[in-house]
Structures are given as C-alpha cells and as structure tokens.
Design a protein around this motif. Structure first.
Motif, PDB file in Angstrom:
ATOM      1  N   LEU A  15       0.822  -1.209   0.000  1.00 60.00           N
ATOM      2  CA  LEU A  15       0.000   0.000   0.000  1.00 60.00           C
ATOM      3  C   LEU A  15       0.859   1.264   0.000  1.00 60.00           C
ATOM      4  CD1 LEU A  15      -2.736  -1.174   2.517  1.00 60.00           C
ATOM      5  CD2 LEU A  15      -3.058  -0.751   0.067  1.00 60.00           C
ATOM      6  N   LYS A  16       1.984   1.227   0.710  1.00 62.20           N
ATOM      7  CA  LYS A  16       2.879   2.387   0.712  1.00 62.20           C
ATOM      8  C   LYS A  16       3.457   2.628  -0.684  1.00 62.20           C
ATOM      9  CE  LYS A  16       5.738   3.436   3.925  1.00 62.20           C
ATOM     10  NZ  LYS A  16       5.230   4.814   4.158  1.00 62.20           N
ATOM     11  N   ARG A  17       3.750   1.545  -1.410  1.00 59.19           N
ATOM     12  CA  ARG A  17       4.238   1.713  -2.784  1.00 59.19           C
ATOM     13  C   ARG A  17       3.172   2.347  -3.673  1.00 59.19           C
ATOM     14  NH1 ARG A  17       6.258  -3.542  -1.860  1.00 59.19           N
ATOM     15  NH2 ARG A  17       4.677  -4.488  -3.228  1.00 59.19           N
ATOM     16  N   LYS A  18       1.901   2.190  -3.281  1.00 60.94           N
ATOM     17  CA  LYS A  18       0.797   2.789  -4.025  1.00 60.94           C
ATOM     18  C   LYS A  18       0.511   4.223  -3.572  1.00 60.94           C
ATOM     19  CE  LYS A  18      -0.253  -0.945  -6.390  1.00 60.94           C
ATOM     20  NZ  LYS A  18      -0.105  -1.000  -7.875  1.00 60.94           N
ATOM     21  N   GLY A  19       1.294   4.714  -2.625  1.00 59.50           N
ATOM     22  CA  GLY A  19       1.148   6.100  -2.198  1.00 59.50           C
ATOM     23  C   GLY A  19       0.325   6.310  -0.939  1.00 59.50           C
ATOM     24  N   HIS A  20      -0.052   5.242  -0.240  1.00 59.41           N
ATOM     25  CA  HIS A  20      -0.857   5.381   0.973  1.00 59.41           C
ATOM     26  C   HIS A  20       0.031   5.548   2.211  1.00 59.41           C
ATOM     27  CE1 HIS A  20      -4.629   4.354  -1.043  1.00 59.41           C
ATOM     28  NE2 HIS A  20      -3.945   3.437  -1.707  1.00 59.41           N
ATOM     29  N   ARG A  21      -0.528   6.195   3.213  1.00 57.79           N
ATOM     30  CA  ARG A  21       0.122   6.285   4.517  1.00 57.79           C
ATOM     31  C   ARG A  21      -0.587   5.280   5.428  1.00 57.79           C
ATOM     32  NH1 ARG A  21       1.822  11.679   7.972  1.00 57.79           N
ATOM     33  NH2 ARG A  21       2.950  10.555   9.631  1.00 57.79           N
ATOM     34  N   VAL A  22       0.167   4.318   5.934  1.00 59.03           N
ATOM     35  CA  VAL A  22      -0.421   3.151   6.590  1.00 59.03           C
ATOM     36  C   VAL A  22      -0.103   3.144   8.079  1.00 59.03           C
ATOM     37  CG1 VAL A  22      -0.549   0.625   6.558  1.00 59.03           C
ATOM     38  CG2 VAL A  22      -0.122   1.876   4.424  1.00 59.03           C
ATOM     39  N   LEU A  23      -1.085   2.709   8.858  1.00 61.87           N
ATOM     40  CA  LEU A  23      -0.890   2.504  10.296  1.00 61.87           C
ATOM     41  C   LEU A  23      -1.235   1.057  10.641  1.00 61.87           C
ATOM     42  CD1 LEU A  23      -1.784   4.806  13.242  1.00 61.87           C
ATOM     43  CD2 LEU A  23      -2.605   2.449  13.283  1.00 61.87           C
ATOM     44  N   LEU A  24      -0.346   0.397  11.376  1.00 61.02           N
ATOM     45  CA  LEU A  24      -0.575  -0.977  11.814  1.00 61.02           C
ATOM     46  C   LEU A  24      -1.011  -0.983  13.276  1.00 61.02           C
ATOM     47  CD1 LEU A  24       2.504  -2.844  10.239  1.00 61.02           C
ATOM     48  CD2 LEU A  24       0.273  -2.289   9.227  1.00 61.02           C
ATOM     49  N   ALA A  25      -2.060  -1.758  13.568  1.00 62.66           N
ATOM     50  CA  ALA A  25      -2.611  -1.841  14.925  1.00 62.66           C
ATOM     51  C   ALA A  25      -2.435  -3.245  15.468  1.00 62.66           C
ATOM     52  CB  ALA A  25      -4.096  -1.462  14.919  1.00 62.66           C
ATOM     53  N   ALA A  26      -1.768  -3.362  16.608  1.00 63.31           N
ATOM     54  CA  ALA A  26      -1.465  -4.667  17.210  1.00 63.31           C
ATOM     55  C   ALA A  26      -2.655  -5.169  18.014  1.00 63.31           C
ATOM     56  CB  ALA A  26      -0.223  -4.563  18.084  1.00 63.31           C
ATOM     57  N   GLY A  27      -3.662  -5.679  17.304  1.00 61.12           N
ATOM     58  CA  GLY A  27      -4.868  -6.166  17.969  1.00 61.12           C
ATOM     59  C   GLY A  27      -4.767  -7.575  18.502  1.00 61.12           C
TER      60      GLY A  27
END
Length: 307
Positions: free
Chosen positions: A129-141
């Motif tokens: 997704l970052k390569r597609k230009g998105h800013r990503v957040l990961l949540a440790a659920g």
C-alpha cells in the motif's frame, strides 16, 4: 504466476498428469472418456486440493466437452480447462481489488490462525500500500501474545508504517479504536488491524472479533472496509476448515493466500472459491517484503495447470 507453484524439474505438471488420464490417445477426443478415466481424473484433482464441488464441476465439464466434440486438439482441451477454472474464479463474488473508504481512513481487519503468516502478510500488505502512495498505520490487535505485538512493531519499522501497540492482555477492540483515532491524528489513510488467531478458544475469539467489528463500524462508517482471512496454501483442506470457522464468525470479504511458492498444489484456491464464494485478493509469492501480489484468475488458471 508460474513461479508460484513449487515443482521439482523431474515432477510432472498437473496438465501432464491430466493428459495421461484424460487423453490416453487421440481417439479420446472423438470417443470421449471411459468411466475409469473419469474416476482417475477425479482422484487427480482431489489430490491437487481442488475439493469435491470444484472437482465434480471440472470433471463434468471435461466429459461434456469430449462427448460433444467441442475440442479438437490437445491445445483446445488445455484452453477449455483453463477457461473453466477461470470461470469458477470469476463467478459470483469475484472482485479481487481492495476496497477503500470514500471518506476517512480505510480500515482492514486481518484474521487467521497462528502460524499461517498473518503478521508477515500484514507487513507485506503495508509495504504494498505504501508503494501505491498510501500512509499506513498498523494496529497490534493480537494482544493475546506479546510476541505478536513485538513482531508487528518490527514490521511497521521495517516498511515505514505508523504503529499503535498495547500491553499484552489489553482489550483488542480498544486497540482498534485507538488506532483509528491515531490514524486520523497522524494523517494515515489506511489502518490495518491484526487480530488473535487462537482457535482453541473459538467462543472467546468469536466474541472478541465481533466486538472489534462493532467498534470499528461505530468509529468509521462502513468499517471494516475489508475483512481478510489469511490462509496457508500448503495446509490444503485445513484451509477450507479455517475458512468455514472464520466465515461463521465474520463477514469475510476476501482471502490472502500465503506460501503458494512452497506448494505444487494450487487447487485450494479453486476449492475455496467454489465452496465459499470468497475472492482471493492477494497471494504470497516468496519471502521478500515485496512478494505479495494482486491475484489474477486467468494467470492463475494457466499456472496451476502447466507450472
């Protein structure tokens, strides 16, 4: 996608084995297959993890083609089988693209049993997704295992994603809530929520996942926008059992198949689609961070037969 399926050079492709069963001589294209050949074809497809419903459909299709003399050559036969596999994968719920929210952060809920490569797939998805230009957040659920929290944090650092963690034993729904708030504050447009996969306590897991769904839906309209089940392709029919279990808990929107590069049996994708009408969205094609690819039904149908 031919590189997906691991096969030693001396081993025969699925198509070579089908030919040995279905096309014992050129006369079969005229006379059709006998009962014994049909049974051997069924056994061959089942052994390649196509599952009973898809196997019966493919065998009936092959028998019909030969009986009606609609194929004249071996090449015609191969293309006809490829086309039927593609038809199965493109029927019904066949949208293999990832969904995105029209407003606010997009939220993906990722589920699966421990050991299938769930956290690694989340990390690869974040990188994709970052390569597609998105800013990503990961949540440790997945707060059930401290190791899962640490592993996801490492992936976030590796791919340059934002991260929201928690202490072991914390409420996963609260983690998901905090992650969405953090995404809104930090300008992240995609939130990927990891979840626990301890199937030995299915009742607790069901309640936990349902609560996460409710919290996300209240926080962001339409969330989760994808609920993706991660399955290990090398486990064969166990993947079907896992899809049935998680499908009973959640409204799954699609599948991520890992370790296809480590198996010669790709039929499990067809089996899952025929039984659950769930599209495969992404496939793992290797161990590198960039080896997670969008699924292409036509390329798969060719690769599963001839690779």
């Amino acid at each position: 996608m031919a590189r997906l399926f691991k096969r030693k050079e001396e081993k025969k492709s699925l198509w070579q084995r089908i030919k040995e069963v279905a096309l014992t001589d050129v006369g079969v294209l005229v006379r059709g297959m006998d009962e014994g050949s049909l049974e051997r074809l069924e056994e061959l497809l089942l052994a390649s993890d196509f599952g009973v419903p898809a196997t019966l459909r493919l065998v009936d299709h092959v028998e019909g083609l030969l009986r009606q003399a609609k194929v004249k050559t071996e090449s015609d036969f191969l293309k006809a089988v490829e086309k039927e596999i593609t038809t199965i994968l493109r029927s019904g719920n066949a949208d293999t693209s990832l969904r995105f929210a029209s407003t606010g952060p997009t939220v993906y809920l990722v589920v699966g049993v421990n050991g299938v490569g769930k956290t690694t797939s989340i990390g690869k998805l974040a990188a994709y997704l970052k390569r597609k230009g998105h800013r990503v957040l990961l949540a440790a659920g997945d707060t059930f295992r401290a190791g899962a929290i640490d592993q996801l944090r490492v992936w976030a650092e590796r791919v340059g994603a934002e991260f929201v963690g928690a202490r072991p034993g914390a409420d996963p729904a609260s983690v998901a809530f905090d992650a969405v708030e953090a995404a809104q504050a930090r300008g992240a447009d995609v939130v990927i929520v990891d979840t626990a996969g301890r199937l030995h306590t299915q009742g607790d897991l069901m309640a936990e996942l349902a609560k996460i769904e409710r919290v996300l839906a209240k926080k962001v309209p339409g969330a989760p926008h994808e609920t993706l089940l991660v399955l290990d392709a090398t486990t064969g029919q166990n993947a079907v059992s896992q899809a049935r279990t998680f499908g009973g808990m959640l409204k799954l929107s699609g599948l991520i198949l890992t370790k296809l590069d480590s198996t010669a049996k790709g039929g499990i994708i067809v089996a899952l689609k025929e039984e659950f009408d769930l599209p495969v969205k992404l496939v793992g094609t290797g161990e590198s961070v960039d080896e997670l690819e969008p699924f292409d039904a036509e390329e798969f149908a060719e690769a599963v037969l001839t690779a």
